[in-house]
Design an enzyme around this catalytic site. Structure first.
Site, PDB file in Angstrom:
ATOM      1  N   ARG A 124       0.804  -1.222   0.000  1.00 42.86           N
ATOM      2  CA  ARG A 124       0.000   0.000   0.000  1.00 42.86           C
ATOM      3  C   ARG A 124       0.838   1.274   0.000  1.00 42.86           C
ATOM      4  NH1 ARG A 124      -3.584  -2.339   4.912  1.00 42.86           N
ATOM      5  NH2 ARG A 124      -1.662  -3.564   5.130  1.00 42.86           N
ATOM      6  N   GLY A 166       1.920 -14.090   5.370  1.00 43.89           N
ATOM      7  CA  GLY A 166       1.111 -13.541   6.454  1.00 43.89           C
ATOM      8  C   GLY A 166       1.855 -13.473   7.773  1.00 43.89           C
ATOM      9  N   ASN A 204      -6.907  -4.205  17.259  1.00 40.24           N
ATOM     10  CA  ASN A 204      -5.731  -5.005  17.580  1.00 40.24           C
ATOM     11  C   ASN A 204      -4.488  -4.213  17.195  1.00 40.24           C
ATOM     12  OD1 ASN A 204      -3.765  -7.024  17.819  1.00 40.24           O
ATOM     13  ND2 ASN A 204      -4.189  -7.796  15.742  1.00 40.24           N
ATOM     14  N   TYR A 223      31.703  34.262  -2.296  1.00 43.12           N
ATOM     15  CA  TYR A 223      31.952  32.826  -2.270  1.00 43.12           C
ATOM     16  C   TYR A 223      33.320  32.599  -1.644  1.00 43.12           C
ATOM     17  CZ  TYR A 223      33.388  28.170  -3.337  1.00 43.12           C
ATOM     18  OH  TYR A 223      33.857  26.899  -3.189  1.00 43.12           O
ATOM     19  N   SER A 269      36.030  45.323  -2.090  1.00 40.08           N
ATOM     20  CA  SER A 269      34.861  44.763  -2.760  1.00 40.08           C
ATOM     21  C   SER A 269      35.237  44.204  -4.123  1.00 40.08           C
ATOM     22  CB  SER A 269      33.809  45.859  -2.960  1.00 40.08           C
ATOM     23  OG  SER A 269      33.313  46.247  -1.699  1.00 40.08           O
ATOM     24  N   ALA A 286      39.545  47.462  -4.384  1.00 45.35           N
ATOM     25  CA  ALA A 286      38.285  46.968  -4.940  1.00 45.35           C
ATOM     26  C   ALA A 286      38.474  46.592  -6.400  1.00 45.35           C
ATOM     27  CB  ALA A 286      37.212  48.038  -4.808  1.00 45.35           C
ATOM     28  N   ARG A 346      44.273  45.666 -10.876  1.00 41.23           N
ATOM     29  CA  ARG A 346      43.237  46.097 -11.820  1.00 41.23           C
ATOM     30  C   ARG A 346      43.846  47.122 -12.762  1.00 41.23           C
ATOM     31  NH1 ARG A 346      40.271  49.659  -7.137  1.00 41.23           N
ATOM     32  NH2 ARG A 346      41.492  51.538  -7.475  1.00 41.23           N
TER      33      ARG A 346
HETATM   34  C1  UD1 Z   1      -2.001  -6.402  11.212  1.00 41.46           C
HETATM   35  C2  UD1 Z   1      -2.962  -7.281  11.985  1.00 41.46           C
HETATM   36  C3  UD1 Z   1      -4.165  -6.439  12.396  1.00 41.46           C
HETATM   37  C4  UD1 Z   1      -3.705  -5.269  13.246  1.00 41.46           C
HETATM   38  C5  UD1 Z   1      -2.620  -4.454  12.521  1.00 41.46           C
HETATM   39  C6  UD1 Z   1      -2.011  -3.472  13.490  1.00 41.46           C
HETATM   40  C7  UD1 Z   1      -2.767  -9.561  11.097  1.00 41.46           C
HETATM   41  C8  UD1 Z   1      -3.349 -10.564  10.213  1.00 41.46           C
HETATM   42  N1  UD1 Z   1      -3.379  -8.378  11.157  1.00 41.46           N
HETATM   43  O1  UD1 Z   1      -2.661  -5.942  10.033  1.00 41.46           O
HETATM   44  O2  UD1 Z   1      -5.082  -7.239  13.156  1.00 41.46           O
HETATM   45  O3  UD1 Z   1      -4.821  -4.444  13.553  1.00 41.46           O
HETATM   46  O4  UD1 Z   1      -1.565  -5.310  12.033  1.00 41.46           O
HETATM   47  O5  UD1 Z   1      -1.150  -2.566  12.859  1.00 41.46           O
HETATM   48  O6  UD1 Z   1      -1.783  -9.830  11.734  1.00 41.46           O
HETATM   49  N2  UD1 Z   1       4.680  -9.055   7.878  1.00 41.46           N
HETATM   50  C9  UD1 Z   1       5.645 -10.020   7.749  1.00 41.46           C
HETATM   51  N3  UD1 Z   1       5.406 -11.116   6.976  1.00 41.46           N
HETATM   52  C10 UD1 Z   1       4.220 -11.299   6.361  1.00 41.46           C
HETATM   53  C11 UD1 Z   1       3.211 -10.329   6.515  1.00 41.46           C
HETATM   54  C12 UD1 Z   1       3.475  -9.218   7.287  1.00 41.46           C
HETATM   55  O7  UD1 Z   1       6.746  -9.883   8.286  1.00 41.46           O
HETATM   56  O8  UD1 Z   1       4.072 -12.353   5.688  1.00 41.46           O
HETATM   57  C13 UD1 Z   1       4.964  -7.880   8.697  1.00 41.46           C
HETATM   58  C14 UD1 Z   1       4.870  -6.583   7.919  1.00 41.46           C
HETATM   59  O9  UD1 Z   1       6.112  -6.237   7.366  1.00 41.46           O
HETATM   60  C15 UD1 Z   1       4.404  -5.584   8.978  1.00 41.46           C
HETATM   61  C16 UD1 Z   1       3.662  -6.435   9.974  1.00 41.46           C
HETATM   62  O10 UD1 Z   1       4.008  -7.780   9.717  1.00 41.46           O
HETATM   63  O11 UD1 Z   1       5.508  -4.955   9.612  1.00 41.46           O
HETATM   64  C17 UD1 Z   1       2.162  -6.256   9.862  1.00 41.46           C
HETATM   65  O12 UD1 Z   1       1.740  -6.594   8.543  1.00 41.46           O
HETATM   66  P1  UD1 Z   1       0.657  -5.747   7.760  1.00 41.46           P
HETATM   67  O13 UD1 Z   1       0.472  -6.354   6.422  1.00 41.46           O
HETATM   68  O14 UD1 Z   1       0.981  -4.324   7.847  1.00 41.46           O
HETATM   69  O15 UD1 Z   1      -0.632  -6.087   8.650  1.00 41.46           O
HETATM   70  P2  UD1 Z   1      -1.955  -5.231   8.802  1.00 41.46           P
HETATM   71  O16 UD1 Z   1      -2.799  -5.441   7.609  1.00 41.46           O
HETATM   72  O17 UD1 Z   1      -1.628  -3.842   9.153  1.00 41.46           O
HETATM   73 CA    CA Z   2       0.249  -2.687   9.310  1.00 44.58          CA
END
Ligand code: UD1
Ligand code: CA
Length: 461
Positions: free
Chosen positions: A15, A77, A169, A364, A403, A421, A438
């Site tokens: 994003r 994830g 969360n 300068y 100058s 100058a 000069r």
């Molecule tokens: C996540 C939480 C959400 C919470 C929010 C808070 C989950 C599924 N969701 O959402 O509930 O409200 O954070 O800010 O956990 N990352 C990895 N590996 C991955 C995916 C993500 O290291 O495979 C890391 C990202 O780099 C980031 C962090 O985990 O620093 C959070 O990931 P992001 O995709 O930003 O989660 P959110 O959609 O914000």
């Molecule tokens: Ca996030």
């Protein structure tokens, strides 16, 4: 009892629409990940492990000493990321603190409170939550009729009823390591993003008959950054904190909403920052100095009682009681000694301006040393570069440069000497001498009148 900390920083940050890994974007002059690591390290963990993935090398290079990393080669994830971390940590026991790398406003005190309450309540899992004015985009804490935590539902999977929930969360949790390994093993990716959600562990813990707790933090402290809009918001909040701390310590600001002080900048109590001041990495402003309006200073030192306005300073030093501006560019290794001055439209590079010496207008000065109390006339240029090589100019004490003097380096002007100058000075000038470089002036009587007559057909009177 100590704990292990895991920071999640493998995601691309789709994003952000940027080539830079999300956690490498900066807030107040430092990466989001560094801010998070500061807070995590403040909790005194036995180990800190950062999960890296997207542009892993760049993230690893940024890590401070003592922080480990492990690779999540494909990002499936947050649940998958923590599994990779636990595999790396092998046979881990005790508490695991998990923190996302994209929450640059988190502080050590908030995380310490999460850990303390987790231990005191003896929950299987404790979540950090917050009541958000705008909860959209965050996972929501779902509670049962008794008010106990039942699980977390992600925005994309939220029903209308869940969408109404304002308790979000924060993405920060304490888990029991051994239980977490089991729960992660059982995660399913059947959700809107087909990812393994760490958040699903909470419902699994509860389903096993264990309790999950939630500690409610201030929503500002847990703000997550997913877009450039969020990044700007986080930077503004961080800036308010930095400026508030400085003002509480005794720094004067006319309009803190226009003052940008990065992490690592020192502003002493008794200094005054006027509107539109940007102070970046390594800059020091001493007591009594007045900086601004309109000053940008990077890695520069502004000593006590100096006055700097409408100026750009890069790796420069401004001595005590010195005066800089308006419209001055101090480039790397420009050094103004005590009580010296760089005035209107002056550029100085790799030069020392002696005590009480003045470069008041349109000049300068490069690769030069200017002696104490010397005065450099308006329009003076040290001609330090022949197109191939740079050369030095040495100007002695109490010298008066007229100058519009061109000082063609290498050249030395002795103490108390003067230049006329408009001179082009190509040879050294001995102390106490006056140099003229000069052409002598020639006046032709009546010539102007004759020209008037020729071109206008009259006498020109
Ligand atoms: C996540 C939480 C959400 C919470 C929010 C808070 C989950 C599924 N969701 O959402 O509930 O409200 O954070 O800010 O956990 N990352 C990895 N590996 C991955 C995916 C993500 O290291 O495979 C890391 C990202 O780099 C980031 C962090 O985990 O620093 C959070 O990931 P992001 O995709 O930003 O989660 P959110 O959609 O914000
Ligand atoms: Ca996030």
């Amino acid at each position: 009892m100590s704990h292990t900390a895991v920071v999640l920083a493998a995601g691309k940050g789709t994003r952000m629409k940027s080539d830079l890994p999300k956690v490498m974007h900066t807030v107040a002059g430092r990466t989001m990940l560094d801010w998070v690591l500061d807070a995590v390290i403040a909790t005194g963990p036995s180990r800190v492990l950062v999960v890296v993935g997207h542009e892993a090398d760049q993230v690893i290079d940024s890590l401070p000493d003592g922080v480990e990393s492990c690779l999540q080669a494909e990002q499936h994830g947050t649940g998958h990321a923590v599994s990779v971390a636990l595999d790396h940590l092998a046979f881990l026991t005790g508490d695991v603190l998990v923190v996302p790398g994209d929450t640059p406003l988190i502080d050590g005190a908030t995380l310490n409170r999460l850990l303390a309450i987790h231990r005191a309540d003896a929950n299987a899992t404790t979540i950090l939550s917050a009541i958000a004015d705008d909860p959209h985009g965050y996972g929501r804490i779902v509670r049962d009729e008794a008010g106990d935590v039942a699980g977390i539902v992600e925005q994309r999977d939220a029903s209308d009823a869940v969408d109404e929930i304002t308790e979000i969360n924060a993405g920060m949790y304490v888990f029991d390591a051994r239980e977490l390994v089991e729960d992660l093993g059982a995660l399913q990716a059947n959700n809107a993003q087909s990812e393994y959600y760490l958040t699903d562990v909470v419902a699994a813990v509860v389903a096993r008959g264990h309790s999950a707790g939630a500690v409610v933090a201030e929503s500002v402290a847990v703000m997550g950054v997913n877009t450039h809009r969020h990044l700007a918001e986080a930077a503004a909040l961080r800036r308010i904190r930095i400026n508030d701390e400085l003002m509480d310590a005794g720094v004067n600001m006319q309009d803190p909403s226009t003052v940008y002080v990065d992490h690592g900048v020192v502003v002493e109590p008794g200094a005054s920052l006027r509107p539109n001041v940007h102070l970046t990495s390594g800059t020091v402003v001493e007591a009594g100095a007045v900086v601004g309006p309109d000053v940008s200073a990077d890695a520069s030192t502004i000593r006590a009682n100096a006055r700097v306005w409408y100026a750009v300073l890069r790796s420069a030093k401004v001595g005590p009681e010195a005066e800089v501006g308006p419209y001055v560019s101090l480039r790397p290794e420009a050094e103004l000694s005590e009580g010296s001055k760089a005035g209107t439209f002056v550029e100085i590079k790799k030069s020392v301006i002696g005590r009480g010496a003045k470069v008041p207008h349109l000049a300068y000065i490069g690769d030069t040393s200017v002696g104490d109390r010397a005065n450099i006339g308006a329009g003076t240029i040290t001609v330090n570069y022949n197109g191939f090589e740079k050369f030095r100019t040495e100007i002695g004490q109490d010298v008066k440069i007229g100058s519009d003097t061109m000082l063609v380096a290498p050249v030395t002007i002795g103490d108390r000497a003067m230049t006329a100058a408009g001179s082009v000075i190509t040879e050294d000038v001995e102390p106490d001498a006056m140099a003229f470089g000069r052409a002598r002036q020639v006046n032709k009587p009546g010539l102007a009148a004759r020209l008037w007559a020729r071109y206008r057909g009259d006498s020109g009177q």
